[in-house]
Design a protein around this motif. Sequence first.
Motif, PDB file in Angstrom:
ATOM      1  N   LYS A 172      10.007  -2.969  -7.103  1.00 17.88           N
ATOM      2  CA  LYS A 172       8.717  -2.297  -7.266  1.00 17.88           C
ATOM      3  C   LYS A 172       8.552  -0.984  -6.507  1.00 17.88           C
ATOM      4  N   TYR A 173       9.305  -0.770  -5.455  1.00 23.60           N
ATOM      5  CA  TYR A 173       9.001   0.387  -4.620  1.00 23.60           C
ATOM      6  C   TYR A 173       9.509   1.681  -5.265  1.00 23.60           C
ATOM      7  N   PRO A 174       8.621   2.659  -5.467  1.00 20.49           N
ATOM      8  CA  PRO A 174       9.057   3.883  -6.151  1.00 20.49           C
ATOM      9  C   PRO A 174      10.219   4.569  -5.419  1.00 20.49           C
ATOM     10  N   ARG A 175      11.209   4.912  -6.175  1.00 19.29           N
ATOM     11  CA  ARG A 175      12.371   5.682  -5.695  1.00 19.29           C
ATOM     12  C   ARG A 175      13.275   4.964  -4.691  1.00 19.29           C
ATOM     13  N   PHE A 176      13.002   3.700  -4.385  1.00 19.64           N
ATOM     14  CA  PHE A 176      13.857   2.998  -3.421  1.00 19.64           C
ATOM     15  C   PHE A 176      15.294   2.927  -3.958  1.00 19.64           C
ATOM     16  N   ARG A 177      15.383   2.488  -5.213  1.00 19.94           N
ATOM     17  CA  ARG A 177      16.703   2.365  -5.826  1.00 19.94           C
ATOM     18  C   ARG A 177      17.393   3.732  -5.929  1.00 19.94           C
ATOM     19  N   ARG A 178      16.605   4.717  -6.359  1.00 21.24           N
ATOM     20  CA  ARG A 178      17.189   6.041  -6.576  1.00 21.24           C
ATOM     21  C   ARG A 178      17.729   6.623  -5.263  1.00 21.24           C
ATOM     22  N   THR A 179      17.002   6.408  -4.172  1.00 18.28           N
ATOM     23  CA  THR A 179      17.457   6.928  -2.878  1.00 18.28           C
ATOM     24  C   THR A 179      18.747   6.227  -2.444  1.00 18.28           C
ATOM     25  N   ILE A 180      18.839   4.938  -2.712  1.00 18.41           N
ATOM     26  CA  ILE A 180      20.078   4.220  -2.383  1.00 18.41           C
ATOM     27  C   ILE A 180      21.240   4.819  -3.178  1.00 18.41           C
ATOM     28  N   MET A 181      21.011   5.024  -4.477  1.00 18.12           N
ATOM     29  CA  MET A 181      22.084   5.526  -5.332  1.00 18.12           C
ATOM     30  C   MET A 181      22.530   6.922  -4.894  1.00 18.12           C
ATOM     31  N   SER A 182      21.573   7.786  -4.539  1.00 16.82           N
ATOM     32  CA  SER A 182      22.007   9.141  -4.183  1.00 16.82           C
ATOM     33  C   SER A 182      22.695   9.137  -2.813  1.00 16.82           C
ATOM     34  N   ALA A 183      22.292   8.220  -1.940  1.00 17.71           N
ATOM     35  CA  ALA A 183      23.001   8.132  -0.654  1.00 17.71           C
ATOM     36  C   ALA A 183      24.432   7.627  -0.880  1.00 17.71           C
ATOM     37  N   LEU A 184      24.604   6.668  -1.803  1.00 14.82           N
ATOM     38  CA  LEU A 184      25.965   6.172  -2.079  1.00 14.82           C
ATOM     39  C   LEU A 184      26.840   7.305  -2.608  1.00 14.82           C
ATOM     40  N   HIS A 239       0.834  -1.212   0.000  1.00 17.41           N
ATOM     41  CA  HIS A 239       0.000   0.000   0.000  1.00 17.41           C
ATOM     42  C   HIS A 239       0.866   1.259   0.000  1.00 17.41           C
ATOM     43  N   MET A 240       1.965   1.208   0.743  1.00 11.19           N
ATOM     44  CA  MET A 240       2.872   2.363   0.739  1.00 11.19           C
ATOM     45  C   MET A 240       3.354   2.650  -0.674  1.00 11.19           C
ATOM     46  N   SER A 241       3.668   1.574  -1.411  1.00  9.05           N
ATOM     47  CA  SER A 241       4.218   1.823  -2.749  1.00  9.05           C
ATOM     48  C   SER A 241       3.140   2.392  -3.669  1.00  9.05           C
ATOM     49  N   LEU A 242       1.887   1.980  -3.484  1.00  8.77           N
ATOM     50  CA  LEU A 242       0.799   2.591  -4.266  1.00  8.77           C
ATOM     51  C   LEU A 242       0.685   4.070  -3.935  1.00  8.77           C
ATOM     52  N   ILE A 243       0.761   4.349  -2.646  1.00  8.91           N
ATOM     53  CA  ILE A 243       0.613   5.734  -2.176  1.00  8.91           C
ATOM     54  C   ILE A 243       1.742   6.614  -2.722  1.00  8.91           C
ATOM     55  N   GLU A 244       2.966   6.095  -2.623  1.00 11.04           N
ATOM     56  CA  GLU A 244       4.094   6.903  -3.102  1.00 11.04           C
ATOM     57  C   GLU A 244       4.111   7.052  -4.622  1.00 11.04           C
ATOM     58  N   ALA A 245       3.426   6.133  -5.297  1.00  6.97           N
ATOM     59  CA  ALA A 245       3.424   6.219  -6.765  1.00  6.97           C
ATOM     60  C   ALA A 245       2.349   7.180  -7.273  1.00  6.97           C
ATOM     61  N   ASP A 246       1.490   7.654  -6.385  1.00 12.78           N
ATOM     62  CA  ASP A 246       0.402   8.542  -6.829  1.00 12.78           C
ATOM     63  C   ASP A 246       0.919   9.967  -6.995  1.00 12.78           C
ATOM     64  N   ASN A 247       1.081  10.385  -8.246  1.00 20.14           N
ATOM     65  CA  ASN A 247       1.558  11.744  -8.498  1.00 20.14           C
ATOM     66  C   ASN A 247       0.445  12.634  -9.047  1.00 20.14           C
ATOM     67  N   SER A 248      -0.798  12.185  -8.937  1.00 23.53           N
ATOM     68  CA  SER A 248      -1.908  12.987  -9.457  1.00 23.53           C
ATOM     69  C   SER A 248      -2.111  14.226  -8.578  1.00 23.53           C
ATOM     70  N   LYS A 249      -2.741  15.248  -9.169  1.00 23.10           N
ATOM     71  CA  LYS A 249      -2.900  16.516  -8.466  1.00 23.10           C
ATOM     72  C   LYS A 249      -3.734  16.351  -7.198  1.00 23.10           C
ATOM     73  N   ASN A 250      -4.768  15.552  -7.355  1.00 22.27           N
ATOM     74  CA  ASN A 250      -5.729  15.403  -6.274  1.00 22.27           C
ATOM     75  C   ASN A 250      -5.416  14.194  -5.386  1.00 22.27           C
TER      76      ASN A 250
END
Length: 442
Positions: free
Chosen positions: A395-407, A315-326
Motif C-alpha cells: 500500500k505505501y506509495p513508491r515503497f516498491r519503486r524506491t527499492i527497485m531503483s536502489a537495487l 497517515h504517512m501513506s495518505l500524505i504521500e499519496a496526495d498529489n493535488s495542487k493544494n
Amino acid sequence: MNKHPFESRLKKSFTISLDEIHKIIVNFHDEMQRGLEGKESSLKMLPAFVDTPGGDEEGRFIALDFGGTNFRVLQVALDGHGSARIERTKKYVIPKAVMHGTGTQLFNFIAQSIRNFSFIDRSESAKKKDLGFTFSFPMKQTNIANGILINWTKGFSATGVIGKNVVTLLRDSLKRSGMSRINVVALANDTVGTMAARSYKDPLCDVGVIFGTGTNACYREAIANITKLPRAARSRKNMVINIEWGNFNRLPFIPYDELLDRATNNPGKQRMEKMISGMYLGEIVRLILTDLIREKHIFARSKGKFAKGDFKTYHMSLIEADNSKNLSDIKEYLDGVGMLKTSLEERRLLKKICALVSQRAARISAAAISAVVTRMDPNLSSNHTVAVDGTLYEKYPRFRRTIMSALKEIHGRRSARIKVVRAKDGSGLGVAIVAAAAAAQH
Ligand code: GLC
C-alpha cells in the motif's frame, strides 16, 4: 539561500548513500555467517526445517496466520499443480488485552477464532483436519511441527509463552475447546510461508520477505553451511533459514532512532525493524514533527500536537499519496486532527518529511534484499525471485519503486536478475503448502 536550514539537516541525516548501502551489505553478510555458525550475531538465522516445496503438494488445509495486527484463519485448497486457493477466510482483530495478557488467554483467543471459523460449515467440521500454523515471531525449531518462542517482537508481551513450544500451547488450547480433531502438522514463520507460496509455482523463488507491521526475510541455504546444526543433521540438501533481519543492528542510526528505540518495550532489539516497518515509521515522523513544532518551524499558527501513537504509518501513506495542487487531502487530515490553519508550505514540508523517512526505509530494505541474494549468488549469475508480502509493500506509495531503483543503483543492469514479486496472502497460503509437505511425510 536555503529558507529552512533544518530541512537540509534532516535530509542529510535521513539519506542513505550508496557507500552506506555497500557497508550495510558487507556487515549483513558478516552477521549472517556468524549466525549460521552459532556465534553471537544480531541475525538469529533460525533453521526452519523445511525446504522449498516440490509443487505437487495437494489437499485441503486450515491455515492460521498470527503475528501482525490481525489474526486470520483460512481454508486453503492445493491442487498439486502449483495452484493454491483460499476457499474461505476470516479476519479477527487481536485485542490489546490478548497481546499483553497471559499466554493462556492468547491461545484461547486463537482456539475460539478457529471454532468460530469452522462452525460456519457444519458438514465439514466433524472431519479430521490438518492445520498449518504461521506464527510470526522468532522461534527455535528442531522440526517442522515444533518451535520455542525466543522473544516477542512488534509490541506483543503475553506472559508465559517465551521459552515454550507454541505448537503444544496451541494443541492444548484446541483440546480445551473440544477441537482435538484438528491436527497441527506444521509451524512456520510468515516469511517462510510467503516464500513457499511463491516457490510452489516458481522454482526460481529463493527469498521470502515481509514488509508489514514488522519486517523480516528468509532464504534457501545449503545445509552444509548451517554449521550450528549437529553434524549428524547436516546433509547435501537445502533448508530455509528465517533470518529475523528485523534485529539487524549494524546500521547508521541517528538520534531519532535512539529516541524511538528507548520508548519501546524492547529497547536495543529489532533496530532495523524500527527503521523500516509499519509499526514504527509513523512514530519517527511524529518525533520529527514534535521537534519542529516545539522550535516553531511548522504549524506555529495551530495549537494542535501529536501525542505518541497518534500519527500512524497509514497517515504517512495518505500524505504521500496526495498529489493535488493544494495538498487538500493532507489539509483535510490535519484539520481532522485539530491541526488547523496550515499553510501550503507547511503541508509540503510534512510531505517531504514523510518521504525522507519512507525512502530511508526502502533503501535499507533494498540493501538487505541485496545482501540476502548475494549471500547465495555473489555475482548474480542466475535469476532469483524474491516473494514479498505485507501492507507496507502493498500500500505505501513508491515503497516498491524506491527499492527497485536502489537495487539498480547497487547492481546496475544485473539487478534485472532479482525479480521482486508480490505474494499476496503468502503467509497464510504458504503455510498450507508447508503443512501439505509435512503431512505427506507421515
Ligand atoms: C517480526 C518478527 C518476525 C516476523 C516479522 C514480520 O520481525 O520477529 O518473525 O517475520 O515481524 O511479521
